[in-house]
Design a protein around this motif. Structure first.
Motif, PDB file in Angstrom:
ATOM      1  N   LEU A  68       0.830  -1.240  -0.085  1.00  0.00           N
ATOM      2  CA  LEU A  68      -0.085   0.021   0.178  1.00  0.00           C
ATOM      3  C   LEU A  68       0.857   1.094  -0.066  1.00  0.00           C
ATOM      4  O   LEU A  68       2.095   1.326   0.866  1.00  0.00           O
ATOM      5  CB  LEU A  68      -1.012   0.146   1.134  1.00  0.00           C
ATOM      6  CG  LEU A  68      -1.963  -1.081   1.266  1.00  0.00           C
ATOM      7  CD1 LEU A  68      -2.654  -1.223   2.443  1.00  0.00           C
ATOM      8  CD2 LEU A  68      -3.015  -1.216   0.171  1.00  0.00           C
ATOM      9  N   LYS A  69       0.342   2.197  -0.698  1.00  0.00           N
ATOM     10  CA  LYS A  69       1.206   3.482  -0.959  1.00  0.00           C
ATOM     11  C   LYS A  69       0.064   4.812  -0.790  1.00  0.00           C
ATOM     12  O   LYS A  69      -0.868   4.302  -1.371  1.00  0.00           O
ATOM     13  CB  LYS A  69       2.035   3.547  -2.230  1.00  0.00           C
ATOM     14  CG  LYS A  69       2.999   2.429  -2.504  1.00  0.00           C
ATOM     15  CD  LYS A  69       4.168   2.565  -1.775  1.00  0.00           C
ATOM     16  CE  LYS A  69       5.285   1.316  -1.831  1.00  0.00           C
ATOM     17  NZ  LYS A  69       6.171   1.207  -0.811  1.00  0.00           N
ATOM     18  N   LEU A  70       0.548   5.866  -0.386  1.00  0.00           N
ATOM     19  CA  LEU A  70       0.011   6.957  -0.569  1.00  0.00           C
ATOM     20  C   LEU A  70       0.375   7.816  -1.796  1.00  0.00           C
ATOM     21  O   LEU A  70       1.496   8.038  -2.121  1.00  0.00           O
ATOM     22  CB  LEU A  70       0.153   7.912   0.648  1.00  0.00           C
ATOM     23  CG  LEU A  70      -0.238   7.476   2.109  1.00  0.00           C
ATOM     24  CD1 LEU A  70       0.358   8.295   3.136  1.00  0.00           C
ATOM     25  CD2 LEU A  70      -1.758   7.408   2.153  1.00  0.00           C
ATOM     26  N   PRO A 128       4.192   7.976  -5.522  1.00  0.00           N
ATOM     27  CA  PRO A 128       3.672   7.567  -4.241  1.00  0.00           C
ATOM     28  C   PRO A 128       4.679   7.208  -2.863  1.00  0.00           C
ATOM     29  O   PRO A 128       5.803   7.107  -3.280  1.00  0.00           O
ATOM     30  CB  PRO A 128       3.054   6.025  -4.570  1.00  0.00           C
ATOM     31  CG  PRO A 128       3.824   5.582  -5.815  1.00  0.00           C
ATOM     32  CD  PRO A 128       4.092   6.749  -6.475  1.00  0.00           C
ATOM     33  N   TYR A 129       4.249   7.510  -1.894  1.00  0.00           N
ATOM     34  CA  TYR A 129       5.068   7.270  -0.601  1.00  0.00           C
ATOM     35  C   TYR A 129       4.744   6.061   0.116  1.00  0.00           C
ATOM     36  O   TYR A 129       3.355   5.688   0.195  1.00  0.00           O
ATOM     37  CB  TYR A 129       4.845   8.509  -0.029  1.00  0.00           C
ATOM     38  CG  TYR A 129       5.245   9.860  -0.663  1.00  0.00           C
ATOM     39  CD1 TYR A 129       6.526  10.266  -0.815  1.00  0.00           C
ATOM     40  CD2 TYR A 129       4.506  10.654  -1.120  1.00  0.00           C
ATOM     41  CE1 TYR A 129       7.041  11.251  -1.594  1.00  0.00           C
ATOM     42  CE2 TYR A 129       4.557  11.780  -1.957  1.00  0.00           C
ATOM     43  CZ  TYR A 129       6.102  12.131  -1.865  1.00  0.00           C
ATOM     44  OH  TYR A 129       6.421  13.282  -2.573  1.00  0.00           O
ATOM     45  N   THR A 137     -11.758   6.918   5.062  1.00  0.00           N
ATOM     46  CA  THR A 137     -12.077   6.759   3.843  1.00  0.00           C
ATOM     47  C   THR A 137     -11.196   7.731   3.303  1.00  0.00           C
ATOM     48  O   THR A 137     -10.547   7.543   1.866  1.00  0.00           O
ATOM     49  CB  THR A 137     -13.631   7.275   3.577  1.00  0.00           C
ATOM     50  OG1 THR A 137     -14.375   6.305   4.464  1.00  0.00           O
ATOM     51  CG2 THR A 137     -13.949   7.245   2.150  1.00  0.00           C
ATOM     52  N   CYS A 138     -10.882   8.907   3.558  1.00  0.00           N
ATOM     53  CA  CYS A 138      -9.802  10.118   2.903  1.00  0.00           C
ATOM     54  C   CYS A 138      -8.581   9.128   2.844  1.00  0.00           C
ATOM     55  O   CYS A 138      -8.099   9.138   1.463  1.00  0.00           O
ATOM     56  CB  CYS A 138      -9.769  11.108   3.597  1.00  0.00           C
ATOM     57  SG  CYS A 138     -11.442  12.289   3.710  1.00  0.00           S
ATOM     58  N   VAL A 146      -6.149   3.997  -2.995  1.00  0.00           N
ATOM     59  CA  VAL A 146      -6.674   3.304  -3.915  1.00  0.00           C
ATOM     60  C   VAL A 146      -7.465   4.411  -4.619  1.00  0.00           C
ATOM     61  O   VAL A 146      -8.680   4.714  -4.688  1.00  0.00           O
ATOM     62  CB  VAL A 146      -7.573   2.344  -3.589  1.00  0.00           C
ATOM     63  CG1 VAL A 146      -8.302   1.539  -4.774  1.00  0.00           C
ATOM     64  CG2 VAL A 146      -6.934   1.321  -2.661  1.00  0.00           C
ATOM     65  N   PRO A 147      -6.584   5.407  -5.537  1.00  0.00           N
ATOM     66  CA  PRO A 147      -7.310   6.536  -6.189  1.00  0.00           C
ATOM     67  C   PRO A 147      -8.479   6.150  -7.062  1.00  0.00           C
ATOM     68  O   PRO A 147      -9.408   6.933  -7.357  1.00  0.00           O
ATOM     69  CB  PRO A 147      -6.305   7.312  -6.869  1.00  0.00           C
ATOM     70  CG  PRO A 147      -5.090   6.784  -6.251  1.00  0.00           C
ATOM     71  CD  PRO A 147      -5.429   5.324  -5.779  1.00  0.00           C
TER      72      PRO A 147
END
Length: 123
Positions: free
Chosen positions: A23-25, A31-32, A72-73, A79-80
Motif C-alpha cells: 500500500l502506498k499513499l 507514491p509514498y 475513507t480519505c 486506492v485513487p
C-alpha cells in the motif's frame, strides 16, 4: 474475524506486510510508503472493527462517523481509482455527522438523561 487480526489485539503478519510493501499513499511527487506500518495496520484494523460497532449502538456516533470519514480519505489516497465507492462512504459518514444517531441510540439516552431539569428537595 477481520482478516487483519490473528487473535485479540494481535495483528496478522500479512496486514503489516501490506502497509510496509504494497500500500502506498498517492500524493503529489509520490507514491509514498506509509509511515510506521505496524501502527497504521493496527489503527486501520481497529477502526474497521470498532467504528461500525459504535455506529450500530449509536454511541459516540458523530465521532465514529468522523473516524470512518478520515479513514475513507486515507483509503482514497491509497486506492485513487476507487473514488465511486469512496464518495458513497464519505456521503454516508457526512450524513451521520450532520443528522446524528437517531432516537434509538445510546447517545440519545445519554442526552435525554442530561436534559431533565434537576429536582429540588425543597419543593
Amino acid at each position: 474475524m477481520n482478516p487483519e487480526w490473528s487473535g485479540f489485539l494481535e495483528l496478522n503478519d500479512t496486514a503489516v506486510l501490506l502497509f510496509s510493501d504494497e500500500l502506498k499513499l498517492h500524493l503529489p511527487g509520490g507514491p509514498y510508503s506509509f509511515p510506521v506500518p505496524e501502527l497504521m495496520a493496527f489503527m486501520s484494523g481497529s477502526v474497521e472493527v470498532l467504528a461500525p460497532i459504535f455506529l450500530v449502538l449509536g454511541l459516540g456516533t458523530r465521532f465514529a462517523a468522523l473516524t470512518l470519514l478520515a479513514m475513507t480519505c486515507i483509503v482514497e489516497l491509497t486506492v485513487p481509482d476507487g473514488w465511486p465507492v469512496h464518495i458513497t462512504w464519505a456521503a454516508m459518514a457526512l450524513g451521520i455527522m450532520a443528522w446524528g444517531p437517531g432516537r434509538l441510540s445510546v447517545d440519545q439516552v445519554i442526552a435525554s438523561g442530561h436534559s431533565k431539569p434537576p429536582t429540588s428537595a425543597h419543593a
